[in-house]
Design an enzyme around this catalytic site. Structure first.
Site, PDB file in Angstrom:
ATOM      1  N   ASP A   1       0.814  -1.214   0.000  1.00 24.94           N
ATOM      2  CA  ASP A   1       0.000   0.000   0.000  1.00 24.94           C
ATOM      3  C   ASP A   1       0.843   1.258   0.000  1.00 24.94           C
ATOM      4  O   ASP A   1       0.428   2.293  -0.536  1.00 24.94           O
ATOM      5  CB  ASP A   1      -0.921   0.032   1.222  1.00 24.94           C
ATOM      6  CG  ASP A   1      -1.935  -1.093   1.225  1.00 24.94           C
ATOM      7  OD1 ASP A   1      -1.966  -1.872   0.255  1.00 24.94           O
ATOM      8  OD2 ASP A   1      -2.692  -1.204   2.216  1.00 24.94           O
TER       9      ASP A   1
ATOM     10  N   ASP B   1      -2.399   5.653  -2.914  1.00 29.06           N
ATOM     11  CA  ASP B   1      -1.804   4.473  -2.308  1.00 29.06           C
ATOM     12  C   ASP B   1      -1.050   3.738  -3.405  1.00 29.06           C
ATOM     13  O   ASP B   1      -1.526   3.649  -4.558  1.00 29.06           O
ATOM     14  CB  ASP B   1      -2.866   3.549  -1.715  1.00 29.06           C
ATOM     15  CG  ASP B   1      -3.394   4.027  -0.370  1.00 29.06           C
ATOM     16  OD1 ASP B   1      -3.097   5.176   0.021  1.00 29.06           O
ATOM     17  OD2 ASP B   1      -4.132   3.249   0.277  1.00 29.06           O
TER      18      ASP B   1
ATOM     19  N   HIS C   1      -7.481  -0.051  -4.251  1.00 27.24           N
ATOM     20  CA  HIS C   1      -6.377  -0.946  -4.570  1.00 27.24           C
ATOM     21  C   HIS C   1      -6.764  -1.876  -5.715  1.00 27.24           C
ATOM     22  O   HIS C   1      -7.805  -2.539  -5.673  1.00 27.24           O
ATOM     23  CB  HIS C   1      -5.882  -1.717  -3.346  1.00 27.24           C
ATOM     24  CG  HIS C   1      -5.454  -0.818  -2.223  1.00 27.24           C
ATOM     25  ND1 HIS C   1      -5.275  -1.256  -0.920  1.00 27.24           N
ATOM     26  CD2 HIS C   1      -5.164   0.509  -2.200  1.00 27.24           C
ATOM     27  CE1 HIS C   1      -4.914  -0.245  -0.152  1.00 27.24           C
ATOM     28  NE2 HIS C   1      -4.843   0.848  -0.911  1.00 27.24           N
TER      29      HIS C   1
ATOM     30  N   ASP D   1      -5.156  -4.614  -6.954  1.00 27.29           N
ATOM     31  CA  ASP D   1      -4.629  -5.970  -7.071  1.00 27.29           C
ATOM     32  C   ASP D   1      -5.562  -7.092  -6.635  1.00 27.29           C
ATOM     33  O   ASP D   1      -5.168  -8.258  -6.674  1.00 27.29           O
ATOM     34  CB  ASP D   1      -3.283  -6.088  -6.345  1.00 27.29           C
ATOM     35  CG  ASP D   1      -3.308  -5.526  -4.932  1.00 27.29           C
ATOM     36  OD1 ASP D   1      -4.368  -5.028  -4.508  1.00 27.29           O
ATOM     37  OD2 ASP D   1      -2.270  -5.567  -4.256  1.00 27.29           O
TER      38      ASP D   1
ATOM     39  N   CYS E   1      -0.756  -7.939  -1.148  1.00 24.56           N
ATOM     40  CA  CYS E   1      -0.843  -6.802  -0.228  1.00 24.56           C
ATOM     41  C   CYS E   1       0.197  -6.885   0.888  1.00 24.56           C
ATOM     42  O   CYS E   1       0.790  -5.867   1.276  1.00 24.56           O
ATOM     43  CB  CYS E   1      -2.226  -6.736   0.416  1.00 24.56           C
ATOM     44  SG  CYS E   1      -3.581  -6.467  -0.724  1.00 24.56           S
TER      45      CYS E   1
END
Length: 422
Positions: A169, A253, A302, A304, A406
Protein backbone atom coordinates in the site's frame (compact mmCIF):
# COMPACT_ATOMS: atom_id res chain seq x y z
CA UNK A 1 43.24 34.03 -3.48
CA UNK A 2 45.90 36.82 -3.61
CA UNK A 3 44.45 40.20 -4.43
CA UNK A 4 46.60 43.19 -5.67
CA UNK A 5 45.20 46.59 -4.95
CA UNK A 6 46.25 49.85 -6.61
CA UNK A 7 49.38 51.28 -4.76
CA UNK A 8 49.39 54.98 -4.29
CA UNK A 9 52.60 57.07 -3.83
CA UNK A 10 53.95 58.37 -7.13
CA UNK A 11 57.15 56.84 -8.62
CA UNK A 12 57.85 54.73 -5.57
CA UNK A 13 54.42 53.27 -5.89
CA UNK A 14 55.03 52.49 -9.57
CA UNK A 15 58.31 50.75 -8.75
CA UNK A 16 56.59 48.73 -6.11
CA UNK A 17 53.90 47.65 -8.52
CA UNK A 18 56.50 46.64 -11.14
CA UNK A 19 58.44 44.60 -8.58
CA UNK A 20 55.37 42.85 -7.20
CA UNK A 21 54.14 42.13 -10.71
CA UNK A 22 57.39 40.42 -11.78
CA UNK A 23 57.41 38.31 -8.62
CA UNK A 24 53.78 37.31 -9.13
CA UNK A 25 54.43 36.18 -12.72
CA UNK A 26 57.26 33.89 -11.60
CA UNK A 27 55.21 32.53 -8.70
CA UNK A 28 52.12 32.00 -10.87
CA UNK A 29 53.99 30.01 -13.54
CA UNK A 30 55.52 27.78 -10.90
CA UNK A 31 52.16 27.34 -9.18
CA UNK A 32 50.44 26.33 -12.42
CA UNK A 33 53.11 23.71 -13.15
CA UNK A 34 52.94 22.24 -9.65
CA UNK A 35 49.11 22.32 -9.65
CA UNK A 36 48.91 20.53 -13.00
CA UNK A 37 51.25 17.80 -11.81
CA UNK A 38 49.38 17.33 -8.51
CA UNK A 39 46.00 17.30 -10.33
CA UNK A 40 47.21 14.52 -12.63
CA UNK A 41 48.39 12.50 -9.67
CA UNK A 42 45.09 13.06 -7.85
CA UNK A 43 43.11 11.91 -10.87
CA UNK A 44 44.99 8.62 -10.90
CA UNK A 45 44.64 7.91 -7.19
CA UNK A 46 41.35 9.69 -6.41
CA UNK A 47 39.46 8.29 -3.43
CA UNK A 48 35.95 9.16 -2.18
CA UNK A 49 35.85 11.55 0.74
CA UNK A 50 34.87 10.31 4.19
CA UNK A 51 31.39 11.77 3.82
CA UNK A 52 30.84 9.85 0.56
CA UNK A 53 31.92 6.62 2.23
CA UNK A 54 29.33 7.12 4.93
CA UNK A 55 26.54 7.91 2.45
CA UNK A 56 27.15 4.97 0.12
CA UNK A 57 28.75 1.62 0.71
CA UNK A 58 31.81 1.62 -1.62
CA UNK A 59 31.49 -2.15 -1.97
CA UNK A 60 28.05 -1.84 -3.60
CA UNK A 61 28.38 -2.56 -7.34
CA UNK A 62 24.69 -2.20 -8.18
CA UNK A 63 21.43 -1.14 -6.59
CA UNK A 64 19.96 -3.63 -4.10
CA UNK A 65 16.56 -2.56 -5.42
CA UNK A 66 15.41 -3.62 -8.89
CA UNK A 67 11.96 -4.74 -10.03
CA UNK A 68 10.12 -3.96 -13.25
CA UNK A 69 7.04 -6.18 -13.11
CA UNK A 70 5.00 -8.60 -11.00
CA UNK A 71 6.40 -11.93 -12.21
CA UNK A 72 10.18 -11.96 -12.76
CA UNK A 73 12.05 -14.32 -10.36
CA UNK A 74 11.66 -12.92 -6.86
CA UNK A 75 14.90 -12.49 -4.90
CA UNK A 76 14.05 -10.13 -2.02
CA UNK A 77 10.78 -8.97 -0.48
CA UNK A 78 9.44 -6.91 2.40
CA UNK A 79 6.71 -8.69 4.38
CA UNK A 80 4.44 -6.63 6.65
CA UNK A 81 3.81 -6.97 10.36
CA UNK A 82 0.40 -7.43 12.02
CA UNK A 83 1.80 -6.70 15.49
CA UNK A 84 -0.02 -3.88 17.33
CA UNK A 85 -2.56 -3.51 14.51
CA UNK A 86 -4.97 -0.73 15.46
CA UNK A 87 -8.55 -0.21 14.22
CA UNK A 88 -8.71 3.13 12.36
CA UNK A 89 -11.11 5.71 13.72
CA UNK A 90 -14.44 5.84 11.91
CA UNK A 91 -13.76 8.95 9.83
CA UNK A 92 -15.41 9.77 6.50
CA UNK A 93 -12.65 8.19 4.38
CA UNK A 94 -12.78 4.96 6.43
CA UNK A 95 -16.57 4.81 6.16
CA UNK A 96 -16.39 5.21 2.38
CA UNK A 97 -13.94 2.31 2.06
CA UNK A 98 -15.64 -0.24 4.31
CA UNK A 99 -18.83 -2.24 4.05
CA UNK A 100 -21.95 -1.37 6.03
CA UNK A 101 -21.97 -4.65 7.94
CA UNK A 102 -18.69 -3.64 9.62
CA UNK A 103 -19.55 -0.03 10.46
CA UNK A 104 -20.64 -0.95 14.02
CA UNK A 105 -17.26 -2.64 14.49
CA UNK A 106 -15.44 0.58 13.59
CA UNK A 107 -17.77 2.73 15.66
CA UNK A 108 -17.11 0.55 18.69
CA UNK A 109 -13.39 -0.24 18.28
CA UNK A 110 -12.01 2.74 16.33
CA UNK A 111 -8.74 3.87 17.89
CA UNK A 112 -8.31 0.56 19.72
CA UNK A 113 -6.46 -2.63 18.84
CA UNK A 114 -7.93 -5.26 16.57
CA UNK A 115 -9.07 -8.37 18.50
CA UNK A 116 -5.92 -9.62 20.22
CA UNK A 117 -6.47 -13.34 19.56
CA UNK A 118 -7.12 -12.67 15.90
CA UNK A 119 -3.95 -10.60 15.54
CA UNK A 120 -1.97 -13.31 17.31
CA UNK A 121 -3.16 -15.92 14.80
CA UNK A 122 -2.45 -13.55 11.91
CA UNK A 123 1.07 -13.02 13.25
CA UNK A 124 1.68 -16.77 13.33
CA UNK A 125 0.39 -17.12 9.76
CA UNK A 126 2.65 -14.36 8.44
CA UNK A 127 5.66 -15.84 10.23
CA UNK A 128 4.96 -19.13 8.47
CA UNK A 129 4.59 -17.27 5.19
CA UNK A 130 8.06 -15.74 5.74
CA UNK A 131 9.51 -19.17 6.45
CA UNK A 132 8.04 -20.55 3.24
CA UNK A 133 9.42 -17.63 1.23
CA UNK A 134 12.88 -18.23 2.67
CA UNK A 135 12.56 -21.93 1.83
CA UNK A 136 11.78 -20.86 -1.76
CA UNK A 137 15.06 -18.92 -1.85
CA UNK A 138 13.70 -15.43 -1.21
CA UNK A 139 15.37 -12.93 1.16
CA UNK A 140 12.74 -11.59 3.59
CA UNK A 141 12.87 -8.16 5.22
CA UNK A 142 10.48 -6.84 7.87
CA UNK A 143 9.43 -3.34 8.98
CA UNK A 144 9.81 -2.05 12.53
CA UNK A 145 7.32 -2.92 15.28
CA UNK A 146 5.57 0.31 16.34
CA UNK A 147 2.86 1.20 18.83
CA UNK A 148 0.06 2.36 16.53
CA UNK A 149 -2.31 3.29 19.35
CA UNK A 150 -0.42 6.54 20.06
CA UNK A 151 -2.53 9.61 19.34
CA UNK A 152 -0.99 12.26 17.09
CA UNK A 153 -2.04 15.69 15.94
CA UNK A 154 -1.19 17.87 12.95
CA UNK A 155 -2.46 21.40 12.22
CA UNK A 156 -5.27 19.81 10.20
CA UNK A 157 -6.40 16.67 12.06
CA UNK A 158 -5.73 14.24 14.87
CA UNK A 159 -5.79 10.46 14.77
CA UNK A 160 -4.29 7.22 15.98
CA UNK A 161 -2.28 4.98 13.66
CA UNK A 162 -3.23 1.69 12.02
CA UNK A 163 -0.44 -0.80 11.21
CA UNK A 164 2.56 -1.71 9.05
CA UNK A 165 0.91 -4.83 7.68
CA UNK A 166 0.62 -3.98 3.99
CA UNK A 167 3.88 -2.69 2.45
CA UNK A 168 2.27 -2.89 -1.00
CA UNK A 169 0.00 0.00 0.00
CA UNK A 170 2.81 2.41 0.82
CA UNK A 171 5.81 1.32 -1.29
CA UNK A 172 6.14 1.00 -5.05
CA UNK A 173 9.36 -0.24 -6.63
CA UNK A 174 9.94 0.90 -10.21
CA UNK A 175 13.31 -0.18 -11.54
CA UNK A 176 15.95 0.75 -8.97
CA UNK A 177 13.71 3.31 -7.25
CA UNK A 178 11.56 2.98 -4.15
CA UNK A 179 8.62 5.39 -4.21
CA UNK A 180 7.00 6.15 -0.88
CA UNK A 181 3.28 6.78 -1.39
CA UNK A 182 1.60 9.72 0.40
CA UNK A 183 -1.46 7.65 1.42
CA UNK A 184 -5.00 9.00 1.89
CA UNK A 185 -6.21 7.74 5.28
CA UNK A 186 -5.38 9.90 8.26
CA UNK A 187 -4.74 6.74 10.29
CA UNK A 188 -1.91 5.91 7.87
CA UNK A 189 -0.23 9.33 7.84
CA UNK A 190 2.85 8.15 9.75
CA UNK A 191 2.94 4.57 8.48
CA UNK A 192 6.16 5.27 6.58
CA UNK A 193 8.07 5.39 9.89
CA UNK A 194 8.01 1.60 10.17
CA UNK A 195 9.79 1.24 6.81
CA UNK A 196 12.35 4.05 7.07
CA UNK A 197 15.21 1.95 8.53
CA UNK A 198 14.91 -0.47 5.60
CA UNK A 199 14.62 2.27 2.99
CA UNK A 200 17.58 4.19 4.39
CA UNK A 201 19.68 1.05 4.19
CA UNK A 202 18.66 0.46 0.56
CA UNK A 203 19.46 4.10 -0.20
CA UNK A 204 22.93 3.89 1.35
CA UNK A 205 23.60 0.82 -0.79
CA UNK A 206 22.69 2.59 -4.02
CA UNK A 207 18.90 2.58 -4.48
CA UNK A 208 16.97 5.65 -5.54
CA UNK A 209 14.45 6.85 -2.95
CA UNK A 210 11.57 9.20 -3.65
CA UNK A 211 8.92 10.38 -1.23
CA UNK A 212 5.80 11.69 -2.98
CA UNK A 213 4.39 15.01 -1.74
CA UNK A 214 2.74 14.42 1.62
CA UNK A 215 -0.87 15.66 1.66
CA UNK A 216 -2.07 17.78 4.55
CA UNK A 217 -5.16 15.54 4.76
CA UNK A 218 -7.14 18.62 5.67
CA UNK A 219 -10.94 18.43 5.55
CA UNK A 220 -10.88 19.72 1.96
CA UNK A 221 -9.29 16.47 0.74
CA UNK A 222 -12.51 14.60 1.59
CA UNK A 223 -16.12 14.99 0.55
CA UNK A 224 -17.54 15.37 4.04
CA UNK A 225 -21.06 14.73 2.71
CA UNK A 226 -20.19 11.70 0.61
CA UNK A 227 -23.59 9.92 0.40
CA UNK A 228 -23.01 6.23 1.03
CA UNK A 229 -25.78 4.11 2.47
CA UNK A 230 -26.22 1.12 0.17
CA UNK A 231 -24.27 -0.82 -2.44
CA UNK A 232 -26.52 0.79 -5.05
CA UNK A 233 -25.41 4.22 -3.85
CA UNK A 234 -21.78 3.18 -4.24
CA UNK A 235 -22.36 1.88 -7.79
CA UNK A 236 -24.04 5.12 -8.85
CA UNK A 237 -21.34 7.31 -7.33
CA UNK A 238 -18.52 5.25 -8.85
CA UNK A 239 -20.22 5.33 -12.27
CA UNK A 240 -20.45 9.12 -11.97
CA UNK A 241 -16.78 9.34 -11.09
CA UNK A 242 -17.46 10.56 -7.57
CA UNK A 243 -15.21 9.44 -4.74
CA UNK A 244 -14.67 10.37 -1.12
CA UNK A 245 -11.28 11.92 -1.94
CA UNK A 246 -11.39 15.21 -3.83
CA UNK A 247 -8.76 16.81 -6.07
CA UNK A 248 -7.72 19.25 -3.33
CA UNK A 249 -4.15 17.88 -3.35
CA UNK A 250 -2.38 14.80 -4.74
CA UNK A 251 -2.92 11.56 -2.85
CA UNK A 252 -2.46 7.92 -3.73
CA UNK A 253 -1.80 4.47 -2.31
CA UNK A 254 0.92 2.50 -4.08
CA UNK A 255 -1.44 -0.50 -4.36
CA UNK A 256 -3.51 1.34 -6.98
CA UNK A 257 -0.65 0.86 -9.47
CA UNK A 258 0.17 -2.38 -11.29
CA UNK A 259 3.51 -2.78 -13.11
CA UNK A 260 4.18 -4.41 -16.48
CA UNK A 261 7.59 -3.22 -17.58
CA UNK A 262 7.42 0.15 -19.30
CA UNK A 263 3.65 0.27 -18.79
CA UNK A 264 2.06 0.92 -15.42
CA UNK A 265 -1.70 0.67 -14.91
CA UNK A 266 -3.50 2.81 -12.35
CA UNK A 267 -7.05 3.37 -11.19
CA UNK A 268 -8.83 6.38 -9.73
CA UNK A 269 -10.13 5.07 -6.42
CA UNK A 270 -11.32 6.13 -3.00
CA UNK A 271 -7.67 6.63 -1.95
CA UNK A 272 -6.00 7.63 -5.24
CA UNK A 273 -7.06 10.79 -7.03
CA UNK A 274 -6.25 12.08 -10.51
CA UNK A 275 -3.70 14.53 -9.14
CA UNK A 276 -1.88 11.63 -7.52
CA UNK A 277 -1.86 9.67 -10.78
CA UNK A 278 -0.66 12.76 -12.64
CA UNK A 279 2.19 13.22 -10.18
CA UNK A 280 3.23 9.64 -10.80
CA UNK A 281 2.91 10.05 -14.57
CA UNK A 282 5.19 13.09 -14.65
CA UNK A 283 7.63 11.56 -12.21
CA UNK A 284 8.10 8.35 -14.22
CA UNK A 285 8.09 9.90 -17.71
CA UNK A 286 9.59 9.38 -20.24
CA UNK A 287 10.84 5.88 -19.37
CA UNK A 288 7.44 4.62 -18.20
CA UNK A 289 3.89 5.24 -19.33
CA UNK A 290 1.06 5.37 -16.79
CA UNK A 291 -2.35 4.23 -18.12
CA UNK A 292 -5.59 4.94 -16.27
CA UNK A 293 -8.04 2.03 -16.32
CA UNK A 294 -11.39 1.68 -14.56
CA UNK A 295 -13.76 -1.01 -13.38
CA UNK A 296 -17.40 -1.62 -12.53
CA UNK A 297 -16.54 -1.47 -8.85
CA UNK A 298 -18.79 0.10 -6.19
CA UNK A 299 -15.87 0.56 -3.83
CA UNK A 300 -12.56 0.89 -5.70
CA UNK A 301 -9.57 0.73 -3.37
CA UNK A 302 -6.38 -0.95 -4.57
CA UNK A 303 -6.20 -2.60 -7.94
CA UNK A 304 -4.63 -5.97 -7.07
CA UNK A 305 -7.80 -7.83 -6.03
CA UNK A 306 -9.51 -6.62 -9.21
CA UNK A 307 -6.82 -6.71 -11.89
CA UNK A 308 -3.68 -8.72 -11.15
CA UNK A 309 -1.03 -9.12 -13.85
CA UNK A 310 0.68 -12.48 -13.28
CA UNK A 311 2.88 -12.86 -16.34
CA UNK A 312 3.90 -11.25 -19.64
CA UNK A 313 0.56 -10.68 -21.35
CA UNK A 314 -1.33 -12.65 -18.70
CA UNK A 315 -3.80 -11.04 -16.30
CA UNK A 316 -6.40 -12.13 -13.75
CA UNK A 317 -9.54 -10.03 -14.17
CA UNK A 318 -12.22 -10.07 -11.46
CA UNK A 319 -15.59 -11.14 -12.98
CA UNK A 320 -17.50 -9.12 -10.39
CA UNK A 321 -15.58 -5.95 -11.32
CA UNK A 322 -15.07 -6.07 -15.09
CA UNK A 323 -12.50 -3.73 -16.60
CA UNK A 324 -13.98 -1.09 -18.92
CA UNK A 325 -10.84 -1.14 -21.10
CA UNK A 326 -10.40 -4.92 -21.28
CA UNK A 327 -10.64 -4.96 -25.11
CA UNK A 328 -7.43 -2.94 -25.30
CA UNK A 329 -5.60 -5.77 -23.55
CA UNK A 330 -7.16 -8.41 -25.79
CA UNK A 331 -6.21 -6.41 -28.90
CA UNK A 332 -2.66 -6.22 -27.56
CA UNK A 333 -2.61 -10.04 -27.52
CA UNK A 334 -2.97 -10.47 -23.77
CA UNK A 335 -4.66 -13.51 -22.24
CA UNK A 336 -7.40 -12.49 -19.81
CA UNK A 337 -8.12 -15.14 -17.17
CA UNK A 338 -11.28 -15.12 -15.05
CA UNK A 339 -10.53 -16.45 -11.55
CA UNK A 340 -13.09 -18.73 -9.85
CA UNK A 341 -15.42 -17.63 -7.08
CA UNK A 342 -13.59 -17.38 -3.73
CA UNK A 343 -14.20 -20.11 -1.16
CA UNK A 344 -13.78 -18.05 2.00
CA UNK A 345 -16.80 -18.58 4.34
CA UNK A 346 -19.39 -15.85 4.80
CA UNK A 347 -18.90 -15.87 8.56
CA UNK A 348 -15.18 -15.17 8.38
CA UNK A 349 -14.52 -11.49 9.30
CA UNK A 350 -13.12 -9.34 6.51
CA UNK A 351 -13.05 -5.94 8.17
CA UNK A 352 -11.18 -4.19 5.39
CA UNK A 353 -11.56 -6.15 2.17
CA UNK A 354 -13.65 -8.54 0.10
CA UNK A 355 -13.46 -12.27 -0.54
CA UNK A 356 -11.59 -11.58 -3.77
CA UNK A 357 -8.33 -11.61 -1.85
CA UNK A 358 -8.22 -15.13 -3.29
CA UNK A 359 -6.79 -13.60 -6.51
CA UNK A 360 -4.44 -11.31 -4.59
CA UNK A 361 -1.55 -13.70 -5.17
CA UNK A 362 2.23 -13.27 -5.19
CA UNK A 363 4.18 -14.54 -8.18
CA UNK A 364 7.55 -16.05 -7.21
CA UNK A 365 8.35 -16.32 -10.91
CA UNK A 366 6.39 -17.04 -14.09
CA UNK A 367 5.85 -20.67 -13.07
CA UNK A 368 5.39 -20.41 -9.27
CA UNK A 369 2.69 -18.59 -7.33
CA UNK A 370 1.99 -18.19 -3.61
CA UNK A 371 -1.70 -18.86 -3.03
CA UNK A 372 -3.99 -19.44 -0.05
CA UNK A 373 -4.03 -23.07 1.06
CA UNK A 374 -7.82 -22.95 1.47
CA UNK A 375 -8.57 -21.70 -2.06
CA UNK A 376 -8.53 -25.02 -3.92
CA UNK A 377 -10.48 -23.68 -6.91
CA UNK A 378 -7.90 -21.06 -7.84
CA UNK A 379 -5.13 -23.58 -7.20
CA UNK A 380 -6.63 -25.78 -9.92
CA UNK A 381 -6.89 -22.75 -12.23
CA UNK A 382 -3.16 -22.06 -11.84
CA UNK A 383 -2.31 -25.70 -12.43
CA UNK A 384 -4.19 -25.60 -15.73
CA UNK A 385 -2.10 -22.56 -16.66
CA UNK A 386 1.06 -24.55 -15.98
CA UNK A 387 1.88 -22.60 -12.82
CA UNK A 388 2.78 -24.54 -9.68
CA UNK A 389 1.26 -23.36 -6.41
CA UNK A 390 3.04 -22.66 -3.12
CA UNK A 391 0.29 -22.98 -0.54
CA UNK A 392 0.12 -21.01 2.71
CA UNK A 393 -2.84 -20.38 5.01
CA UNK A 394 -3.34 -16.68 5.85
CA UNK A 395 -7.07 -16.59 6.62
CA UNK A 396 -6.68 -14.51 9.79
CA UNK A 397 -4.22 -12.22 8.06
CA UNK A 398 -6.84 -11.71 5.32
CA UNK A 399 -9.12 -10.13 7.92
CA UNK A 400 -6.71 -7.21 8.30
CA UNK A 401 -7.18 -6.22 4.68
CA UNK A 402 -4.86 -8.10 2.38
CA UNK A 403 -3.73 -11.20 0.55
CA UNK A 404 -0.20 -12.23 -0.40
CA UNK A 405 0.31 -9.34 -2.82
CA UNK A 406 -0.84 -6.80 -0.23
CA UNK A 407 1.29 -8.27 2.56
CA UNK A 408 4.45 -7.92 0.47
CA UNK A 409 6.49 -5.46 -1.57
CA UNK A 410 8.96 -7.05 -3.95
CA UNK A 411 12.29 -5.28 -3.63
CA UNK A 412 14.30 -7.22 -6.17
CA UNK A 413 13.29 -9.40 -9.08
CA UNK A 414 15.79 -10.79 -11.56
CA UNK A 415 14.85 -9.31 -14.91
CA UNK A 416 15.19 -6.44 -17.37
CA UNK A 417 13.02 -3.51 -18.44
CA UNK A 418 10.81 -4.52 -21.37
CA UNK A 419 7.60 -3.48 -23.12
CA UNK A 420 4.62 -5.85 -22.92
CA UNK A 421 1.72 -3.59 -23.98
CA UNK A 422 1.50 -2.09 -27.45
Amino acid sequence: MLRVRCVRGGSRGAEAVHYIGSMLRKSFVGWVQRSFQSTQAAAVSEKPCAADEKVRDPAAQESPVCSYNEWDPLEEVIVGRPENANVPEFSVEVKANTYEKYWPFYQKHGGQSFPVDHVKKATEEIEEMCNVLRHEGVIVQRPEVIDWSVKYKTPDFESTGMYAAMPRDILLVVGNEIIEAPMAWRARFFEYRAYRPLIKDYFRRGAKWTTAPKPTMADELYDQDYPIRTVEDRHKLAAMGKFVTTEFEPCFDAADFMRAGRDIFAQRSQVTNYLGIEWMRRHLAPDYKVHIISFKDPNPMHIDATFNIIGPGLVLSNPDRPCHQIELFKKAGWTVVTPPTPLIPDNHPLWMSSKWLSMNVLMLDEKRVMVDANETSIQKMFEKLGISTVKVNIRHANSLGGGFHCWTCDIRRRGTLQSYFR
